[in-house]
Write a protein that holds these residues in place. Structure first.
Motif, PDB file in Angstrom:
ATOM      1  N   ASN A 112      -1.212   7.200  -0.550  1.00 39.25           N
ATOM      2  CA  ASN A 112      -2.423   7.733  -1.173  1.00 39.25           C
ATOM      3  C   ASN A 112      -3.526   6.694  -1.337  1.00 39.25           C
ATOM      4  O   ASN A 112      -4.541   6.942  -1.982  1.00 39.25           O
ATOM      5  N   GLY A 113      -3.310   5.507  -0.757  1.00 40.42           N
ATOM      6  CA  GLY A 113      -4.313   4.462  -0.822  1.00 40.42           C
ATOM      7  C   GLY A 113      -4.158   3.512  -1.992  1.00 40.42           C
ATOM      8  O   GLY A 113      -4.825   2.472  -2.044  1.00 40.42           O
ATOM      9  N   LYS A 114      -3.313   3.842  -2.940  1.00 39.09           N
ATOM     10  CA  LYS A 114      -3.085   2.962  -4.080  1.00 39.09           C
ATOM     11  C   LYS A 114      -2.077   1.879  -3.713  1.00 39.09           C
ATOM     12  O   LYS A 114      -1.497   1.889  -2.635  1.00 39.09           O
ATOM     13  N   LEU A 115      -1.856   0.962  -4.638  1.00 35.73           N
ATOM     14  CA  LEU A 115      -0.919  -0.129  -4.419  1.00 35.73           C
ATOM     15  C   LEU A 115       0.303   0.026  -5.313  1.00 35.73           C
ATOM     16  O   LEU A 115       0.180   0.361  -6.484  1.00 35.73           O
ATOM     17  N   ARG A 116       1.473  -0.204  -4.740  1.00 37.02           N
ATOM     18  CA  ARG A 116       2.713  -0.141  -5.509  1.00 37.02           C
ATOM     19  C   ARG A 116       3.174  -1.566  -5.824  1.00 37.02           C
ATOM     20  O   ARG A 116       3.337  -2.385  -4.924  1.00 37.02           O
ATOM     21  N   PRO A 126       0.816  -1.222   0.000  1.00 38.99           N
ATOM     22  CA  PRO A 126       0.000   0.000   0.000  1.00 38.99           C
ATOM     23  C   PRO A 126       0.847   1.269   0.000  1.00 38.99           C
ATOM     24  O   PRO A 126       1.908   1.326   0.623  1.00 38.99           O
ATOM     25  N   LYS A 127       0.380   2.281  -0.721  1.00 41.40           N
ATOM     26  CA  LYS A 127       1.015   3.593  -0.750  1.00 41.40           C
ATOM     27  C   LYS A 127       0.238   4.546   0.152  1.00 41.40           C
ATOM     28  O   LYS A 127      -0.885   4.258   0.572  1.00 41.40           O
TER      29      LYS A 127
END
Length: 225
Positions: free
Chosen positions: A58-62, A55-56
Motif C-alpha cells: 500500500n506504499g507504507k513502510l513496515r 515497503p508494503k
C-alpha cells in the motif's frame, strides 16, 4: 542443528555487520564453541536489534528488526526445543507458521466448509497485534508451558532487546523506549517470533470456533493468554 537452520533462513546481518562469511573466516566451530560457553556460564547477552523499514504493497513502510547472527543462532536453538511443546497446544484450525501447514491448506478447508453448508467466512486482520502485547504478557503465556528459568530468562532478554537505528545522516542511535521495544522481538527476520505469536493467537482461534459451535469459552483456552 541451529547453525544450518539459521543459515538456511539467510537474511541481512544485524547491527554488527557480521555475516556467515565472517564466521567461516573466524572458524565456525570456534565461534559456536565460544557461544555455547557463554550460554552455559549464563554470560550470554543479546545484541541490540537493527531497525529497518521495508515497503508494503500500500506504499507504507513496515518496521522490522534484524538480530545479529549470534542471537539468531541462539533463537533457532530455542525454537527447535520449544516448537514441539507449543505445537501440542495449538488448535487444528490454526495454519500459519506451523510445520507441515500453509495458507493453501487453510483455503482448501474453507472451501470444504462452504461446500458442507457453512456460508459465513470471517476475514479479520489483527492490526498492530504484536505491538499490543508487551513482553510480560508474552512471558506469562510462555510460563504456562515452560518452567526452566534459563530458557525463560533468554526469552525475556530477547523480548526486551533495545533497537539500534540509523538516521538520515548515517548515525546509529540506540533506544530503549518501551513503545519501540515492545514489539521488536516479533519483527526480527527470524522464525521464533511467529512461534511466540502463535502461542498468543491460539485463544482467538479457539474462541471463534467455540462461538461458531455455540459453546462457552473454556477456561483452559483463556489460560493460554
Amino acid at each position: 542443528m541451529p547453525m544450518p537452520s539459521a543459515r538456511s533462513n539467510k537474511g541481512a546481518p544485524g547491527w554488527d555487520g557480521q555475516d556467515f562469511a565472517d564466521i567461516e573466516a573466524y572458524g565456525v566451530q570456534r565461534w559456536l564453541g565460544e557461544l555455547a560457553l557463554a550460554l552455559r556460564q549464563e554470560a550470554y547477552r543479546p545484541d541490540p536489534i537493527r531497525r529497518v523499514f521495508i515497503p508494503k504493497a500500500n506504499g507504507k513502510l513496515r518496521p522490522l528488526g534484524i538480530s545479529t547472527l549470534r542471537d539468531r543462532v541462539c533463537m533457532t536453538a530455542a525454537m527447535l526445543v520449544l516448537e514441539p511443546i507449543f505445537e501440542a497446544d495449538l488448535p487444528p484450525e490454526q495454519y500459519a507458521y506451523r510445520p507441515g501447514r500453509n495458507a493453501q491448506q487453510a483455503v482448501v478447508e474453507v472451501e470444504e466448509l462452504l461446500f458442507r453448508g457453512h456460508p459465513d467466512v470471517v476475514d479479520a486482520d489483527l492490526a498492530d497485534y504484536f505491538r499490543e502485547h508487551p513482553p510480560h504478557r508474552v512471558l506469562k503465556s510462555v510460563t504456562r508451558r515452560i518452567v526452566d528459568r534459563r530458557v525463560l530468562h533468554l526469552i525475556k532478554m530477547w523480548l526486551e532487546c533495545p533497537l539500534k537505528k540509523t538516521d538520515d545522516r548515517g548515525r546509529k542511535t540506540r533506544t530503549t523506549e518501551a513503545k519501540e521495544t515492545r514489539g521488536a522481538a516479533f519483527r526480527r527476520v527470524h522464525p521464533s517470533p511467529p512461534l511466540l505469536a502463535n502461542r498468543l493467537y491460539a485463544p482467538a482461534c479457539v474462541g471463534m470456533e467455540e462461538a461458531r459451535a455455540g459453546a462457552e469459552p473454556r477456561q483452559s483456552h483463556r489460560d493460554l493468554r
